[in-house]
Design an enzyme around this catalytic site. Structure first.
Site, PDB file in Angstrom:
ATOM      1  N   LYS A  10     -30.212 -40.568  27.641  1.00  0.00           N
ATOM      2  CA  LYS A  10     -29.865 -40.521  26.222  1.00  0.00           C
ATOM      3  C   LYS A  10     -30.712 -41.512  25.421  1.00  0.00           C
ATOM      4  O   LYS A  10     -31.409 -42.359  25.996  1.00  0.00           O
ATOM      5  CB  LYS A  10     -28.363 -40.802  26.069  1.00  0.00           C
ATOM      6  CG  LYS A  10     -27.453 -39.757  26.734  1.00  0.00           C
ATOM      7  CD  LYS A  10     -25.980 -40.116  26.531  1.00  0.00           C
ATOM      8  CE  LYS A  10     -25.056 -39.220  27.327  1.00  0.00           C
ATOM      9  NZ  LYS A  10     -23.629 -39.639  27.190  1.00  0.00           N
ATOM     10  N   TYR A  50     -22.945 -30.015  23.751  1.00  0.00           N
ATOM     11  CA  TYR A  50     -21.581 -30.547  23.889  1.00  0.00           C
ATOM     12  C   TYR A  50     -20.540 -29.567  23.340  1.00  0.00           C
ATOM     13  O   TYR A  50     -19.556 -29.989  22.728  1.00  0.00           O
ATOM     14  CB  TYR A  50     -21.480 -31.893  23.179  1.00  0.00           C
ATOM     15  CG  TYR A  50     -22.071 -33.047  23.962  1.00  0.00           C
ATOM     16  CD1 TYR A  50     -21.599 -33.370  25.242  1.00  0.00           C
ATOM     17  CD2 TYR A  50     -23.068 -33.845  23.416  1.00  0.00           C
ATOM     18  CE1 TYR A  50     -22.128 -34.442  25.959  1.00  0.00           C
ATOM     19  CE2 TYR A  50     -23.608 -34.921  24.129  1.00  0.00           C
ATOM     20  CZ  TYR A  50     -23.130 -35.212  25.397  1.00  0.00           C
ATOM     21  OH  TYR A  50     -23.639 -36.270  26.109  1.00  0.00           O
ATOM     22  N   ASN A 113     -23.773 -44.689  26.985  1.00  0.00           N
ATOM     23  CA  ASN A 113     -23.651 -44.885  28.426  1.00  0.00           C
ATOM     24  C   ASN A 113     -24.847 -44.315  29.193  1.00  0.00           C
ATOM     25  O   ASN A 113     -24.747 -43.942  30.352  1.00  0.00           O
ATOM     26  CB  ASN A 113     -22.329 -44.289  28.912  1.00  0.00           C
ATOM     27  CG  ASN A 113     -22.200 -42.814  28.550  1.00  0.00           C
ATOM     28  OD1 ASN A 113     -23.152 -42.216  28.058  1.00  0.00           O
ATOM     29  ND2 ASN A 113     -21.050 -42.232  28.818  1.00  0.00           N
ATOM     30  N   HIS A 116     -26.398 -38.421  31.001  1.00  0.00           N
ATOM     31  CA  HIS A 116     -25.524 -37.254  31.107  1.00  0.00           C
ATOM     32  C   HIS A 116     -25.865 -36.542  32.401  1.00  0.00           C
ATOM     33  O   HIS A 116     -27.040 -36.444  32.759  1.00  0.00           O
ATOM     34  CB  HIS A 116     -25.764 -36.288  29.933  1.00  0.00           C
ATOM     35  CG  HIS A 116     -25.175 -34.927  30.167  1.00  0.00           C
ATOM     36  ND1 HIS A 116     -23.855 -34.643  29.915  1.00  0.00           N
ATOM     37  CD2 HIS A 116     -25.714 -33.789  30.686  1.00  0.00           C
ATOM     38  CE1 HIS A 116     -23.614 -33.374  30.255  1.00  0.00           C
ATOM     39  NE2 HIS A 116     -24.723 -32.835  30.729  1.00  0.00           N
ATOM     40  N   GLU A 127     -26.429 -25.435  30.990  1.00  0.00           N
ATOM     41  CA  GLU A 127     -27.230 -26.510  30.389  1.00  0.00           C
ATOM     42  C   GLU A 127     -28.714 -26.375  30.756  1.00  0.00           C
ATOM     43  O   GLU A 127     -29.584 -26.631  29.923  1.00  0.00           O
ATOM     44  CB  GLU A 127     -26.682 -27.869  30.831  1.00  0.00           C
ATOM     45  CG  GLU A 127     -25.295 -28.139  30.246  1.00  0.00           C
ATOM     46  CD  GLU A 127     -24.600 -29.358  30.844  1.00  0.00           C
ATOM     47  OE1 GLU A 127     -25.220 -30.080  31.666  1.00  0.00           O
ATOM     48  OE2 GLU A 127     -23.425 -29.588  30.509  1.00  0.00           O
TER      49      GLU A 127
HETATM   50  P1  IDP Z   1     -19.511 -37.589  30.909  1.00  0.00           P
HETATM   51  O1  IDP Z   1     -20.778 -37.796  30.113  1.00  0.00           O
HETATM   52  O2  IDP Z   1     -19.227 -38.751  31.831  1.00  0.00           O
HETATM   53  O3  IDP Z   1     -19.450 -36.254  31.607  1.00  0.00           O
HETATM   54  P2  IDP Z   1     -17.664 -36.541  28.877  1.00  0.00           P
HETATM   55  O4  IDP Z   1     -16.170 -36.701  28.941  1.00  0.00           O
HETATM   56  O5  IDP Z   1     -18.233 -35.182  29.126  1.00  0.00           O
HETATM   57  O6  IDP Z   1     -18.297 -37.632  29.864  1.00  0.00           O
HETATM   58  O7  IDP Z   1     -18.112 -37.048  27.427  1.00  0.00           O
HETATM   59  C1  IDP Z   1     -19.402 -36.804  26.968  1.00  0.00           C
HETATM   60  C2  IDP Z   1     -19.938 -38.052  26.315  1.00  0.00           C
HETATM   61  O8  IDP Z   1     -19.172 -38.335  25.144  1.00  0.00           O
HETATM   62  C3  IDP Z   1     -19.840 -39.321  27.151  1.00  0.00           C
HETATM   63  O9  IDP Z   1     -20.891 -39.462  28.072  1.00  0.00           O
HETATM   64  C4  IDP Z   1     -19.873 -40.399  26.090  1.00  0.00           C
HETATM   65  O10 IDP Z   1     -21.219 -40.620  25.613  1.00  0.00           O
HETATM   66  C5  IDP Z   1     -19.074 -39.738  24.971  1.00  0.00           C
HETATM   67  N1  IDP Z   1     -17.642 -40.092  25.054  1.00  0.00           N
HETATM   68  C6  IDP Z   1     -16.720 -39.538  25.851  1.00  0.00           C
HETATM   69  N2  IDP Z   1     -15.506 -40.078  25.649  1.00  0.00           N
HETATM   70  C7  IDP Z   1     -15.670 -40.982  24.681  1.00  0.00           C
HETATM   71  C8  IDP Z   1     -14.779 -41.868  24.011  1.00  0.00           C
HETATM   72  O11 IDP Z   1     -13.574 -41.918  24.277  1.00  0.00           O
HETATM   73  N3  IDP Z   1     -15.340 -42.681  23.077  1.00  0.00           N
HETATM   74  C9  IDP Z   1     -16.653 -42.638  22.755  1.00  0.00           C
HETATM   75  N4  IDP Z   1     -17.524 -41.802  23.355  1.00  0.00           N
HETATM   76  C10 IDP Z   1     -17.046 -40.989  24.303  1.00  0.00           C
END
Ligand code: IDP
Length: 136
Positions: A10, A50, A113, A116, A127
């Site tokens: 990212k 997304y 984070n 992805h 995807e």
């Molecule tokens: P993942 O990337 O670990 O699969 P997902 O639940 O699919 O997690 O969420 C997609 C992305 O959305 C996450 O990687 C993160 O960047 C963001 N995200 C998910 N949950 C939160 C939250 O509670 N607060 C802020 N950002 C979030």
């Protein structure tokens, strides 16, 4: 079983100069890069990627973040690549991600984070087709 998964490094990974570090973790594990591209996406592409999250409260800032600068998209291949990448990535909330994982070692945010990884074979297929429509 050898399979493919879609990975994103990212915009925070690119901004922080962690592309090489993160790619080398996947490569050292034994996964192969079969396609890779650096690009800056618009909101429409973020919405497609997304699709399952567009109605969630965390989505507007996530959309802002993933469109904020260049990212690196890649297709990785190897045994159980989908699960292996998610293990290497660590928990979504980087503050809680285990040490030794990409997020656990290198990030401190729930949103920013770094990475992805597709979360199922169906997601990987969708995807990969979205990001690399010409890959066979
Ligand atoms: P993942 O990337 O670990 O699969 P997902 O639940 O699919 O997690 O969420 C997609 C992305 O959305 C996450 O990687 C993160 O960047 C963001 N995200 C998910 N949950 C939160 C939250 O509670 N607060 C802020 N950002 C979030």
């Amino acid at each position: 079983m050898s399979e493919r998964t879609l990975v994103l490094l990212k915009p925070d990974a690119v901004r922080r100069g962690l592309v090489g570090e993160i790619l080398s973790r996947y490569e050292r594990k034994g996964l192969s890069i079969v396609a890779m591209e650096m690009r800056t996406i618009d909101g429409a592409m973020a919405d497609q990627h997304y699709a399952e999250h567009v109605d969630k409260p965390f989505y507007p800032p996530l959309r802002e973040f993933v469109t904020s600068g260049p990212l690196v998209a890649a297709v990785l291949e190897g045994d159980d690549a989908i699960e292996v990448v998610r293990l290497l990535n660590g928990a979504t909330d980087a503050r809680k991600a285990a040490a030794g994982t990409i997020r656990g070692d290198l990030a401190l945010s729930n949103r920013e984070n770094l990475v992805h990884g597709s979360d199922s074979p169906e997601a990987a297929k969708r995807e990969i087709a979205l990001w690399f429509p010409n890959l066979h």
